[in-house]
Design a protein around this motif. Sequence first.
Motif, short mmCIF file in Angstrom:
data_model
loop_
_atom_site.label_atom_id
_atom_site.label_comp_id
_atom_site.label_asym_id
_atom_site.label_seq_id
_atom_site.Cartn_x
_atom_site.Cartn_y
_atom_site.Cartn_z
N SER A 167 0.83 -1.21 0.00
CA SER A 167 0.00 0.00 0.00
C SER A 167 0.86 1.25 0.00
N ALA A 168 2.13 1.11 0.41
CA ALA A 168 3.04 2.25 0.44
C ALA A 168 3.29 2.82 -0.97
N LEU A 169 3.10 1.99 -2.00
CA LEU A 169 3.33 2.47 -3.36
C LEU A 169 2.41 3.65 -3.69
N HIS A 170 1.14 3.50 -3.33
CA HIS A 170 0.19 4.58 -3.63
C HIS A 170 0.46 5.81 -2.78
N GLU A 171 0.90 5.61 -1.55
CA GLU A 171 1.19 6.74 -0.66
C GLU A 171 2.36 7.56 -1.17
N ARG A 172 3.40 6.89 -1.67
CA ARG A 172 4.61 7.59 -2.11
C ARG A 172 4.53 8.06 -3.56
N PHE A 173 3.78 7.32 -4.37
CA PHE A 173 3.71 7.67 -5.80
C PHE A 173 2.26 7.70 -6.26
N PRO A 174 1.48 8.63 -5.73
CA PRO A 174 0.03 8.65 -6.01
C PRO A 174 -0.32 8.87 -7.48
N GLU A 175 0.62 9.42 -8.25
CA GLU A 175 0.32 9.70 -9.65
C GLU A 175 0.60 8.52 -10.57
N VAL A 176 1.22 7.48 -10.05
CA VAL A 176 1.58 6.32 -10.87
C VAL A 176 0.43 5.30 -10.82
N PRO A 177 -0.13 4.92 -11.96
CA PRO A 177 -1.25 3.97 -11.96
C PRO A 177 -0.81 2.60 -11.48
N ARG A 178 -1.76 1.89 -10.87
CA ARG A 178 -1.49 0.53 -10.38
C ARG A 178 -2.51 -0.43 -10.96
N ILE A 179 -2.03 -1.64 -11.24
CA ILE A 179 -2.91 -2.72 -11.68
C ILE A 179 -2.60 -3.94 -10.82
N ALA A 180 -3.60 -4.41 -10.08
CA ALA A 180 -3.46 -5.62 -9.26
C ALA A 180 -4.18 -6.75 -9.97
N LEU A 181 -3.52 -7.92 -10.04
CA LEU A 181 -4.07 -9.03 -10.83
C LEU A 181 -4.07 -10.31 -10.02
N THR A 182 -5.14 -11.10 -10.16
CA THR A 182 -5.20 -12.41 -9.53
C THR A 182 -6.10 -13.32 -10.33
N ALA A 183 -5.81 -14.62 -10.25
CA ALA A 183 -6.63 -15.60 -10.96
C ALA A 183 -7.68 -16.22 -10.07
N THR A 184 -7.65 -15.91 -8.77
CA THR A 184 -8.61 -16.53 -7.86
C THR A 184 -8.84 -15.66 -6.64
N ALA A 185 -10.10 -15.35 -6.38
CA ALA A 185 -10.43 -14.56 -5.19
C ALA A 185 -11.94 -14.62 -4.97
N ASP A 186 -12.35 -15.09 -3.78
CA ASP A 186 -13.76 -15.03 -3.46
C ASP A 186 -14.09 -13.62 -2.98
N ALA A 187 -15.34 -13.40 -2.57
CA ALA A 187 -15.78 -12.05 -2.24
C ALA A 187 -14.96 -11.44 -1.09
N ALA A 188 -14.68 -12.24 -0.05
CA ALA A 188 -13.92 -11.73 1.09
C ALA A 188 -12.50 -11.36 0.68
N THR A 189 -11.89 -12.18 -0.16
CA THR A 189 -10.52 -11.91 -0.61
C THR A 189 -10.48 -10.66 -1.48
#
Length: 598
Positions: A158-180
């Motif tokens: 999460s520190a990435l967004h705090e230090r570099f708020p202008e840089v876009p982020r893409i998080a990727l996963t192949a498996t995640a239920d609603a809680a995850t």
Amino acid sequence: MSDTPLKLLNRVFGYPAFRGQQQAIIEQVAGGGDALVLMPTGGGKSLCYQIPALLREGCAVVVSPLIALMHDQVAALQELGIAAAYLNSSLDGAAAMQVEREFVTGQLKLLYVAPERLLTPRFQSLLEQARLALFAIDEAHCVSQWGHDFRPEYLGLSALHERFPEVPRIALTATADAATRAEIVERLDLHEAQVFAASFDRPNIRYRISEKSDPRRQLLAFLDEHAGEAGIVYCSTRKKVEETAEALVQAGYTALAYHGGMDNDTRRRHQERFLREDGVIMVATLAFGMGIDKPDVRFVAHLDLPRSVEGYYQETGRAGRDGEPAEAWMAWGLQDVVTQRRFIDEGEAEDTHKRIGHAKLDALVGLCEAASCRRVALLSYFGEASQPCGNCDVCLNPPTLWDGTEAAQKLLSTVYRTGQRFGAGHVIDVLLGKTTEKIDRFGHNQLSVFGIGASQSDKVWRAVLRQLVVRGLLEVDHTAYGALKLTQAAKPVLKGEETVMLRAIEARPARKKSRLAPSSGAGVHDDEDPLFLSLRAWRRETANEKGVPAYVILHDATLREIAARRPATLAELGEIPGLGAKKLEAYGEDVLGVVAEG
């Protein structure tokens, strides 16, 4: 931007069109927005950050948890003519310094790093000096403490967004239920991100789940259907991994072991052989597999029950990444469930985590006991509605159901009459009316329930008992040496207020060895095609010369298409998917030579 996403896809990667939501994701990130991408293995997640990296100024930093995955992804990108590198412990000091210089001076388009390195003061300083295109966080489910593969080091991202708020982020996963999913958003501060959720369906995978009888024999029968093909066999313990790998070698298979107790060099060599050689079977604990980019894994087999539906989905998803037909087979039994529940109960986790652990295990056991389509049950776990697939074991061989109410009453009564102090073996012996020292010692041959189940076999009673445990009518007390105890849910069954329908044990005929029907591709789908085999031989030799896995050169699907179309010119060859400009330049003449000779 002089280039468009589609032009880059055509020219660099050699594909004519995007699949599913790829283009929308790419446009979101390339335009500077954040994205959370839920896409099944083999769905093309990598393109969703690789193309934005090429479209945007600067270097994309890709957070990846595994060294092997970094190596393969970078090798594949370099084959395409893309300036990519990795920073990990496999580099010596001089090599790492060179990569750092290339990063800071803007010579790279993609840099792969592990989360531990990314959060060090040294790398944070490098980030301050470099021009950043975007951050890609692969295997994002690792951030979730409710997930099946929690990695504490991911919490710091999460520190990435705090230090570099202008840089876009893409998080990727192949498996995640609603809680995850919810925790990924919270932990990575992706509240403003656009969420892209593709279908979790992998229609090219056939799911088969069997009751354990003789697991080794069952595995060998399954492997006989996949002779010469690459696959993964998962076992729960290191000892079982080694014993199974040895048994497969003795049976004539090329099998290797992989687990956390092996030295790093042996693990690395085994993984490289699996990635680079054809027809290798890896027998492994769950330490193996995340991020494995091998597209032609034709099967995944489980000799033991995984920990959750997410884990099962993630592990089986390593088969058929190329979209070609693949199989996921599992053997399971009551002891698997008992063992998993004991691990949960005896663990140090707080009660909330234990409750979630039990719920996840119950959902997986429900999938195993499903009397209707496996795929419908699997997808419904992820909140996705679907229709029967016609391509799983239940659809192909529907189980017979029978009214097991009376049998359930007999078994529950026997557990009660013997004092709820004994395990499955003794309870079934009483039901069958056996004469044993234990029965004589406790006087259980004098009970009214002694022998009331003699009309059924031991195997039938074990199946009934397992299904009653799964349904929550019985529970196993781990603190009392596996004693069976009745639950509140057993009362209405004993009183005759509820009917219990059970799956019948069926003696299924031995399956004849046969290939799965092709899901796509050219009309010829026969690995005996001489030209296809010649192309694979050329690819293997080329890959060995370059020191990369064969699929980094060209995928099987591309070779099959070449074998089917038999192009005679570079222009014709360039029309085949998977051959971008750089690969056409590097390998075009060689491939045409193989075709001409074939």
